[in-house]
Each structure stands twice: as structure tokens, then as C-alpha cells.
Design a protein around this motif. Structure first.
Motif, short mmCIF file in Angstrom:
data_model
loop_
_atom_site.label_atom_id
_atom_site.label_comp_id
_atom_site.label_asym_id
_atom_site.label_seq_id
_atom_site.Cartn_x
_atom_site.Cartn_y
_atom_site.Cartn_z
N TRP A 34 1.10 -1.01 0.33
CA TRP A 34 -0.12 -0.02 -0.42
C TRP A 34 1.03 1.46 -0.08
N PRO A 35 0.38 2.07 -0.17
CA PRO A 35 1.32 3.49 -0.55
C PRO A 35 1.48 4.10 0.27
N ASN A 36 0.99 3.78 2.04
CA ASN A 36 1.12 4.88 2.88
C ASN A 36 0.07 3.66 4.05
N VAL A 79 2.30 -7.15 -5.08
CA VAL A 79 0.75 -6.24 -5.89
C VAL A 79 1.47 -4.45 -5.45
N PHE A 80 1.61 -3.85 -6.45
CA PHE A 80 1.68 -2.19 -5.69
C PHE A 80 0.21 -1.69 -6.39
N LEU A 81 -0.55 -1.01 -4.76
CA LEU A 81 -1.58 -0.65 -4.90
C LEU A 81 -1.39 1.54 -4.86
N SER A 86 8.04 8.77 -6.34
CA SER A 86 8.66 8.64 -5.71
C SER A 86 9.09 7.20 -4.89
N GLN A 87 8.22 6.30 -4.89
CA GLN A 87 7.99 5.28 -5.18
C GLN A 87 8.83 4.41 -5.39
N VAL A 104 2.88 -6.89 -10.31
CA VAL A 104 2.20 -5.92 -10.41
C VAL A 104 1.28 -4.70 -10.16
N ILE A 105 1.56 -3.69 -10.77
CA ILE A 105 1.00 -2.60 -10.55
C ILE A 105 0.14 -2.20 -10.65
N PHE A 106 -0.80 -1.32 -10.04
CA PHE A 106 -1.90 -1.08 -9.71
C PHE A 106 -2.70 0.41 -9.62
N ASN A 107 -3.01 0.24 -10.37
CA ASN A 107 -3.36 2.42 -10.85
C ASN A 107 -2.31 3.44 -9.97
N PRO A 108 -1.48 3.53 -10.90
CA PRO A 108 -0.07 3.86 -10.36
C PRO A 108 -0.54 5.70 -10.60
N LYS A 109 -0.08 6.32 -9.99
CA LYS A 109 -0.36 7.76 -9.89
C LYS A 109 0.39 8.38 -10.86
N TRP A 110 0.46 8.13 -11.96
CA TRP A 110 1.23 9.12 -13.35
C TRP A 110 1.16 8.19 -14.60
#
Length: 222
Positions: A34-36, A79-81, A86-87, A104-110
Motif C-alpha cells: 500500500w502507498p502509506n 501487488v503495488f496499489l 517517488s516510490q 503487478v502495479i495497479f492504478n499507478p499515480k502517473w
């Protein structure tokens, strides 16, 4: 489109609770990153009701460097959500530890238009195969605007030359295919498709075509 913790954790639960991964002799362990910390805690709550939640390991990306590598390497898939740019170094660290297991990269913020700006990590990001993408966009002209979608979907997880499809919204909300690309199109390529479509259907263009046809008929030249 909803980035709230509740929405993201529920989306993760809906998508990843029943991954069709099987292995003889033992259940498959999934590592969800999770991102945080706040989202990790919300995710744990969402998955608590799942009967196979004991096969899931939840980690927040910011703590990857302090996490025992044995916890990371014991997973069968990671799975990276919703990670942010920066991560990316931490994503690469986990990917290297897990190799050759799937990540798996799911919904990347870029946006994919940014991926060439990632420096040394551009090649790493580009090494991922896009399995599913649904990106909405809108182009405005002088007298009109068109909404479109760039879409790709790999069925059953088997990559076999699926094309990137550009669809536009017709009257009534129905999506119509207007172009296909073998490789992921750039934003400029997609915009050109929509601009050309708008030009064809523009009242100005239609009037000009009518006038041209009228003159051609009068002069006898076509």
C-alpha cells in the motif's frame, strides 16, 4: 476516479481477493503493498472478512527498506496499489528480490506520458506489460468537443498482441471504435485521431465540402 482510502481498499478487495493462481501442495501467498500506513490499515480491515486472508501479507511501501527480505521473497506475487513516482526505487527493490515472480502495479499515480521522464528508472517502468488500461480523455475544438477512451485488455493473462483501441463517445453515450494501434499511442497520436474526427464532423467542414461540391458541379470539374 475515487481516490479515498475506503474506495481504494474496496477496489483492491474486489479485484485481488480471488486471483486465479494455483499451486500444488500449498496456498499461494500474495504480497499487497500500500502507498502509506493509513491505507495499509484500511486494506487489512477490508480483507479481514476474506476466508483466505491469512495468505495475504500487507506492507506499506514506505517501510519496504526496513522489512525483512524473507517476508518479501516468500510471496508468489506482489501487488503495488496506487504507488507514486517517488516510490519507484522501492518498487524496483521488491521486484529484484522477487524475480522472476510476477509483480503487478495497479492504478499507478502517473500518466504514461511521464514515463520517459523517470531517468534511470524509465527502462524499469517500461519493462512492465500493460494488461488492462482504461484512460478517458477529452479534446475541445472551436465549436465542439469529443470525449474518448484509450483501452487495452489482455484476456486470461495471456499476452498475444492485443492492440490499443481508441473509442469516442457518440450521442447517447455509446462508445465507438475509431482507431487501433499496435503499440501504446502517445497523447499526440490520440489527440490527432480525435481532432481529425472532429474536423470531419464539423459544421464548418461540412459547409466547405458542400460549397466545393456545388462549385464542382457548376464548372463540370470534379
Amino acid at each position: 476516479m475515487d481516490d479515498s482510502p475506503t474506495s481504494l481498499s474496496q477496489l483492491a478487495f474486489d479485484v485481488f481477493k480471488d486471483l486465479p493462481i494455483k499451486r500444488r501442495g500449498a496456498p499461494v501467498k500474495i504480497l499487497i503493498l500500500w502507498p502509506n500506513p493509513a491505507l495499509k490499515n484500511r486494506g487489512i480491515e477490508a480483507f479481514q472478512s476474506y476466508k483466505s486472508s491469512k495468505n495475504l501479507e500487507h506492507v506499506d511501501i514506505s517501510s519496504v527498506r526496513n522489512t525483512d527480505s524473507r517476508i518479501l521473497s516468500s510471496a508468489e506475487v506482489a501487488v503495488f496499489l496506487a504507488p507514486v513516482t517517488s516510490q519507484l526505487p522501492d518498487i524496483k527493490t521488491v521486484t529484484d528480490i522477487l524475480y522472476p515472480k510476477p509483480v503487478v502495479i495497479f492504478n499507478p499515480k502517473w500518466g504514461f506520458g511521464e514515463e520517459n521522464e523517470f531517468g534511470d528508472l524509465s527502462g524499469f517502468v517500461g519493462s512492465f506489460e500493460v494488461i488492462y488500461s482504461f484512460m478517458g480523455l477529452e479534446v475541445r475544438g472551436i465549436l465542439s468537443k469529443r470525449k474518448g477512451v484509450v483501452f487495452k485488455c489482455v484476456r486470461d493473462g495471456v499476452v498475444s498482441g492485443e492492440k490499443w483501441t481508441v473509442l469516442v463517445e457518440e450521442e447517447g453515450g455509446e462508445l465507438k471504435v475509431v482507431s487501433r494501434f499496435k503499440a501504446r499511442p502517445s497523447i499526440v497520436e490520440v489527440e490527432n485521431v480525435l481532432y481529425n474526427l472532429m474536423a470531419i464532423n464539423s459544421p464548418i467542414t461540412k459547409s466547405a465540402k458542400f460549397f466545393k461540391d456545388l462549385v464542382s458541379n457548376v464548372t463540370g470539374r470534379k
